[in-house]
Design a protein around this motif. Structure first.
Motif, mmCIF file in Angstrom:
data_model
loop_
_atom_site.group_PDB
_atom_site.id
_atom_site.type_symbol
_atom_site.label_atom_id
_atom_site.label_comp_id
_atom_site.label_asym_id
_atom_site.label_seq_id
_atom_site.Cartn_x
_atom_site.Cartn_y
_atom_site.Cartn_z
ATOM 1 N N ALA A 43 -18.702 58.058 -62.329
ATOM 2 C CA ALA A 43 -19.318 56.874 -61.726
ATOM 3 C C ALA A 43 -18.858 56.708 -60.288
ATOM 4 N N LEU A 44 -17.605 56.976 -60.037
ATOM 5 C CA LEU A 44 -17.070 56.886 -58.683
ATOM 6 C C LEU A 44 -17.755 57.891 -57.765
ATOM 7 N N LEU A 45 -17.938 59.096 -58.240
ATOM 8 C CA LEU A 45 -18.661 60.100 -57.453
ATOM 9 C C LEU A 45 -20.076 59.634 -57.130
ATOM 10 N N LEU A 46 -20.733 59.035 -58.091
ATOM 11 C CA LEU A 46 -22.082 58.520 -57.890
ATOM 12 C C LEU A 46 -22.111 57.439 -56.811
ATOM 13 N N VAL A 47 -21.170 56.503 -56.876
ATOM 14 C CA VAL A 47 -21.101 55.436 -55.863
ATOM 15 C C VAL A 47 -20.823 56.027 -54.490
ATOM 16 N N VAL A 48 -19.914 56.963 -54.401
ATOM 17 C CA VAL A 48 -19.574 57.585 -53.115
ATOM 18 C C VAL A 48 -20.795 58.296 -52.531
ATOM 19 N N VAL A 49 -21.506 59.056 -53.348
ATOM 20 C CA VAL A 49 -22.678 59.798 -52.875
ATOM 21 C C VAL A 49 -23.784 58.839 -52.437
ATOM 22 N N CYS A 50 -24.000 57.784 -53.209
ATOM 23 C CA CYS A 50 -25.114 56.866 -52.923
ATOM 24 C C CYS A 50 -24.798 55.834 -51.842
ATOM 25 N N TRP A 51 -23.562 55.321 -51.817
ATOM 26 C CA TRP A 51 -23.267 54.194 -50.930
ATOM 27 C C TRP A 51 -22.067 54.398 -50.010
ATOM 28 N N LEU A 94 -9.833 58.809 -50.640
ATOM 29 C CA LEU A 94 -10.654 59.220 -51.772
ATOM 30 C C LEU A 94 -10.018 60.348 -52.595
ATOM 31 N N PRO A 95 -9.512 61.400 -51.981
ATOM 32 C CA PRO A 95 -8.836 62.433 -52.786
ATOM 33 C C PRO A 95 -7.624 61.881 -53.542
ATOM 34 N N LEU A 146 -17.049 52.043 -49.985
ATOM 35 C CA LEU A 146 -17.510 51.262 -51.133
ATOM 36 C C LEU A 146 -17.083 51.935 -52.438
ATOM 37 N N GLY A 147 -17.076 53.263 -52.450
ATOM 38 C CA GLY A 147 -16.596 53.974 -53.631
ATOM 39 C C GLY A 147 -15.160 53.597 -53.962
ATOM 40 N N LEU A 148 -14.312 53.524 -52.942
ATOM 41 C CA LEU A 148 -12.925 53.125 -53.157
ATOM 42 C C LEU A 148 -12.833 51.693 -53.686
ATOM 43 N N LYS A 149 -13.638 50.819 -53.133
ATOM 44 C CA LYS A 149 -13.607 49.412 -53.543
ATOM 45 C C LYS A 149 -14.275 49.189 -54.899
ATOM 46 N N PHE A 150 -15.078 50.141 -55.349
ATOM 47 C CA PHE A 150 -15.754 50.002 -56.632
ATOM 48 C C PHE A 150 -14.910 50.502 -57.809
ATOM 49 N N TYR A 151 -13.760 51.068 -57.559
ATOM 50 C CA TYR A 151 -12.906 51.541 -58.650
ATOM 51 C C TYR A 151 -12.637 50.440 -59.687
ATOM 52 N N PRO A 152 -12.253 49.213 -59.281
ATOM 53 C CA PRO A 152 -12.061 48.165 -60.295
ATOM 54 C C PRO A 152 -13.352 47.839 -61.063
ATOM 55 N N VAL A 153 -14.475 47.894 -60.385
ATOM 56 C CA VAL A 153 -15.765 47.646 -61.048
ATOM 57 C C VAL A 153 -16.000 48.702 -62.124
ATOM 58 N N ILE A 154 -15.789 49.929 -61.755
ATOM 59 C CA ILE A 154 -16.026 51.049 -62.667
ATOM 60 C C ILE A 154 -15.062 51.002 -63.854
ATOM 61 N N MET A 155 -13.815 50.655 -63.605
ATOM 62 C CA MET A 155 -12.853 50.547 -64.711
ATOM 63 C C MET A 155 -13.270 49.436 -65.667
ATOM 64 N N ASN A 156 -13.698 48.289 -65.121
ATOM 65 C CA ASN A 156 -14.164 47.200 -65.979
ATOM 66 C C ASN A 156 -15.384 47.624 -66.779
ATOM 67 N N LEU A 157 -16.303 48.331 -66.147
ATOM 68 C CA LEU A 157 -17.490 48.814 -66.845
ATOM 69 C C LEU A 157 -17.107 49.802 -67.950
ATOM 70 N N LEU A 208 -11.648 57.150 -68.294
ATOM 71 C CA LEU A 208 -11.267 57.825 -67.054
ATOM 72 C C LEU A 208 -12.305 58.866 -66.625
ATOM 73 N N ILE A 209 -12.840 59.609 -67.571
ATOM 74 C CA ILE A 209 -13.883 60.588 -67.241
ATOM 75 C C ILE A 209 -15.124 59.865 -66.729
ATOM 76 N N PHE A 210 -15.518 58.810 -67.438
ATOM 77 C CA PHE A 210 -16.652 57.998 -66.997
ATOM 78 C C PHE A 210 -16.392 57.467 -65.585
#
Length: 178
Positions: free
Chosen positions: A60-68, A31-32, A72-83, A54-56
């Motif tokens: 968003a990545l921090l939100l995913v990490v905190v919530c789930w 994660l770091p 999953l935060g690491l795996k959601f990076y492509p999702v967040i970039m697409n969003l 990138l700021i978004f």
């Protein structure tokens, strides 16, 4: 300039790094590294739109990490970039100039009305692509194995981007010729 190539290679190989890292080290160590990569991309990025994405992505990545959780935060990076890119491209449809038109004007400053209409259509196509690709990336992150996730996000998604970009290039040449 070499550092941009290194950052680009790291960004493209991200799914493989995460897959390997989750198998060998765990999410807490990776994660770091992801936030360092995002920071380096932000520092070397020269487009305001890219920096906004990138700021978004970081928030968003921090939100995913905190919530789930971290994995999953690491795996959601492509999702967040697409969003992020969906937001950038689709949002530009409501402004005076779309993202694709801005890119087109770099090479052709006096873009015709037909060219402007074409760039608007291309912006819609890329927006739909980012929506679908991000959705599939999310599904692979949540419901499928790490192997399926890395196959889609590290190979299929890049292949689809290449196909779409190549198809658009051929269509653009044909449209310009006509």
């Amino acid at each position: 300039m070499h550092y941009k190539i290194i950052i680009g290679v790291l960004s493209l190989s991200y799914p493989f790094i995460v897959y390997w890292g989750l198998q060998n080290y765990g999410a807490a160590l990776l994660l770091p590294l992801l936030f360092i990569l995002l920071s380096l991309r932000w520092i070397t990025g020269n487009q305001p739109g890219e920096r906004k994405v990138l700021i978004f992505s970081a928030f968003a990545l921090l939100l995913v990490v905190v919530c789930w959780g971290q994995a999953l935060g690491l795996k959601f990076y492509p999702v967040i970039m697409n969003l992020g890119f969906l937001t950038l491209f689709a949002g530009s449809l409501f402004s005076s100039m779309t993202v694709v038109e801005r890119l087109a004007r770099i090479k052709e400053p006096d873009l015709s009305d037909a060219g402007i209409a074409y760039t608007r259509k291309v912006t819609v196509v890329w927006s739909v692509f980012f929506l679908i690709n991000g959705t599939v990336a999310a599904i692979t992150a949540v419901f499928f194995s790490n192997e399926i996730w890395v196959f889609y996000n590290g190979f299929i998604a890049y292949l689809l981007i290449g196909i779409l970009a190549t198809a658009e290039w051929f269509i653009r040449k044909k449209v310009r010729h006509n």
